[in-house]
Design an enzyme around this catalytic site. Structure first.
Site, PDB file in Angstrom:
ATOM      1  N   ASP A 128       0.805  -1.219   0.000  1.00 42.88           N
ATOM      2  CA  ASP A 128       0.000   0.000   0.000  1.00 42.88           C
ATOM      3  C   ASP A 128       0.837   1.268   0.000  1.00 42.88           C
ATOM      4  OD1 ASP A 128       0.952  -0.476   2.553  1.00 42.88           O
ATOM      5  OD2 ASP A 128      -0.974  -0.275   3.563  1.00 42.88           O
ATOM      6  N   ILE A 129       1.857   1.308   0.887  1.00 44.66           N
ATOM      7  CA  ILE A 129       2.562   2.569   1.073  1.00 44.66           C
ATOM      8  C   ILE A 129       4.015   2.337   1.471  1.00 44.66           C
ATOM      9  CG2 ILE A 129       1.843   2.747   3.510  1.00 44.66           C
ATOM     10  CD1 ILE A 129       1.503   5.801   3.005  1.00 44.66           C
ATOM     11  N   VAL A 130       4.883   3.202   0.983  1.00 43.28           N
ATOM     12  CA  VAL A 130       6.263   3.219   1.464  1.00 43.28           C
ATOM     13  C   VAL A 130       6.464   4.536   2.193  1.00 43.28           C
ATOM     14  CG1 VAL A 130       8.688   3.391   0.808  1.00 43.28           C
ATOM     15  CG2 VAL A 130       7.253   1.626  -0.191  1.00 43.28           C
ATOM     16  N   ASP A 131       6.819   4.415   3.471  1.00 42.29           N
ATOM     17  CA  ASP A 131       7.032   5.580   4.323  1.00 42.29           C
ATOM     18  C   ASP A 131       8.539   5.712   4.558  1.00 42.29           C
ATOM     19  OD1 ASP A 131       6.964   7.533   6.246  1.00 42.29           O
ATOM     20  OD2 ASP A 131       5.649   6.510   7.634  1.00 42.29           O
ATOM     21  N   SER A 132       9.083   5.044   5.588  1.00 41.17           N
ATOM     22  CA  SER A 132      10.535   5.056   5.800  1.00 41.17           C
ATOM     23  C   SER A 132      11.245   4.137   4.804  1.00 41.17           C
ATOM     24  CB  SER A 132      10.868   4.592   7.216  1.00 41.17           C
ATOM     25  OG  SER A 132      10.579   3.218   7.360  1.00 41.17           O
ATOM     26  N   GLY A 133      10.518   3.148   4.301  1.00 39.53           N
ATOM     27  CA  GLY A 133      11.098   2.166   3.395  1.00 39.53           C
ATOM     28  C   GLY A 133      11.571   0.907   4.113  1.00 39.53           C
ATOM     29  N   THR A 137       9.917  -1.455   5.774  1.00 37.25           N
ATOM     30  CA  THR A 137       9.102  -2.647   5.527  1.00 37.25           C
ATOM     31  C   THR A 137       9.425  -3.263   4.167  1.00 37.25           C
ATOM     32  OG1 THR A 137       7.339  -1.651   6.846  1.00 37.25           O
ATOM     33  CG2 THR A 137       6.745  -3.538   5.493  1.00 37.25           C
TER      34      THR A 137
HETATM   35  P1  IMP Z   1       7.674   1.969   6.359  1.00 38.37           P
HETATM   36  O1  IMP Z   1       8.297   0.677   6.822  1.00 38.37           O
HETATM   37  O2  IMP Z   1       8.056   3.134   7.250  1.00 38.37           O
HETATM   38  O3  IMP Z   1       7.936   2.263   4.909  1.00 38.37           O
HETATM   39  O4  IMP Z   1       6.130   1.851   6.589  1.00 38.37           O
HETATM   40  C1  IMP Z   1       5.383   0.992   5.890  1.00 38.37           C
HETATM   41  C2  IMP Z   1       4.134   0.600   6.629  1.00 38.37           C
HETATM   42  O5  IMP Z   1       3.725   1.559   7.609  1.00 38.37           O
HETATM   43  C3  IMP Z   1       3.011   0.516   5.649  1.00 38.37           C
HETATM   44  O6  IMP Z   1       2.920  -0.783   5.126  1.00 38.37           O
HETATM   45  C4  IMP Z   1       1.811   0.919   6.489  1.00 38.37           C
HETATM   46  O7  IMP Z   1       1.280  -0.214   7.127  1.00 38.37           O
HETATM   47  C5  IMP Z   1       2.354   1.833   7.524  1.00 38.37           C
HETATM   48  N1  IMP Z   1       2.190   3.250   7.180  1.00 38.37           N
HETATM   49  C6  IMP Z   1       3.160   4.171   6.991  1.00 38.37           C
HETATM   50  N2  IMP Z   1       2.664   5.372   6.733  1.00 38.37           N
HETATM   51  C7  IMP Z   1       1.324   5.234   6.732  1.00 38.37           C
HETATM   52  C8  IMP Z   1       0.223   6.167   6.516  1.00 38.37           C
HETATM   53  O8  IMP Z   1       0.380   7.365   6.258  1.00 38.37           O
HETATM   54  N3  IMP Z   1      -1.018   5.642   6.623  1.00 38.37           N
HETATM   55  C9  IMP Z   1      -1.253   4.338   6.910  1.00 38.37           C
HETATM   56  N4  IMP Z   1      -0.266   3.443   7.088  1.00 38.37           N
HETATM   57  C10 IMP Z   1       1.008   3.887   7.024  1.00 38.37           C
HETATM   58 MG    MG Z   2       1.127  -1.993   5.269  1.00 37.75          MG
END
Ligand code: IMP
Ligand code: MG
Length: 183
Positions: free
Chosen positions: A103-108, A110
């Site tokens: 669904d989404i990449v935030d920090s990357g 995951t």
């Molecule tokens: P990352 O590991 O920081 O890239 O985060 C990835 C995971 O964090 C996603 O698979 C989401 O489950 C969750 N996430 C990050 N940002 C959001 C957001 O803005 N809305 C909902 N879920 C988010």
């Molecule tokens: Mg997710």
């Protein structure tokens, strides 16, 4: 059906129409890129990717299998934590052409964790398809098929949640800051 916009929503960032069009475009690209592949093994990452995956795969004309993986989420907060597998795929991935749908990449973190994990299983190929990426300094992770780039705010809708709410809104919207910074 017209969905009322809940009071917790700040503004809509990606409309239903924009999502529909972009998802169809991404699927066309995937159809072309995998035209000569015997079967694409698609892994949707639960829970967030379930709506994106359902819409994307219904535009696919290439042979494909759908499977899921579930990872630990942030819980009720919006602070990044450790990644953990809660549910794994059903088939060995060795020799398979794998596409991760997220669904989404935030920090990357995951997606980075996932691609390393799946690459260790020796797939024939591995690509990533992500609906939205936040514009921020994160890990440099490859997204082969990207829907939209969005500002660095908490978003909900089209599978994305806050504390498991708002997943089924038909658009991607910014949550009001007071909703997630008050906790
Ligand atoms: P990352 O590991 O920081 O890239 O985060 C990835 C995971 O964090 C996603 O698979 C989401 O489950 C969750 N996430 C990050 N940002 C959001 C957001 O803005 N809305 C909902 N879920 C988010
Ligand atoms: Mg997710």
């Amino acid at each position: 059906m017209v969905y009322p916009i809940p009071p917790e929503i700040e503004r809509v960032l990606v409309t239903q129409e924009q999502i529909e069009q972009r998802v169809a475009e991404l699927a066309q690209q995937i159809n072309q890129d995998y035209a000569s592949v015997e079967r694409l093994y698609i892994i949707g990452i639960l829970k967030g990717a379930f709506i994106f995956l359902a819409d994307l795969t219904r535009h696919l004309t290439i042979p494909h299998a759908v499977d899921f993986m579930a990872l630990s989420s942030y819980g009720k907060t919006t602070v990044s934590g450790a990644v953990r597998i809660i549910m794994d795929v059903r088939e060995p991935l060795e020799g398979q052409h794998v596409l991760i749908v997220e669904d989404i990449v935030d920090s990357g973190h995951t997606l980075n964790y996932l691609t390393h994990l799946i690459n260790n299983r020796k797939p024939a190929s591995l690509r990533t398809c992500v609906l939205v990426r936040k514009q921020r300094n994160g890990i440099d992770v490859t997204i082969d098929y990207l829907g939209f780039t969005i500002p660095d705010v908490w978003v909900v809708g089209y599978g994305l949640d806050y504390a498991d709410r708002f997943r089924t809104l038909p658009y991607v919207a910014e949550l009001k800051r007071e909703v997630y910074s008050a906790k």
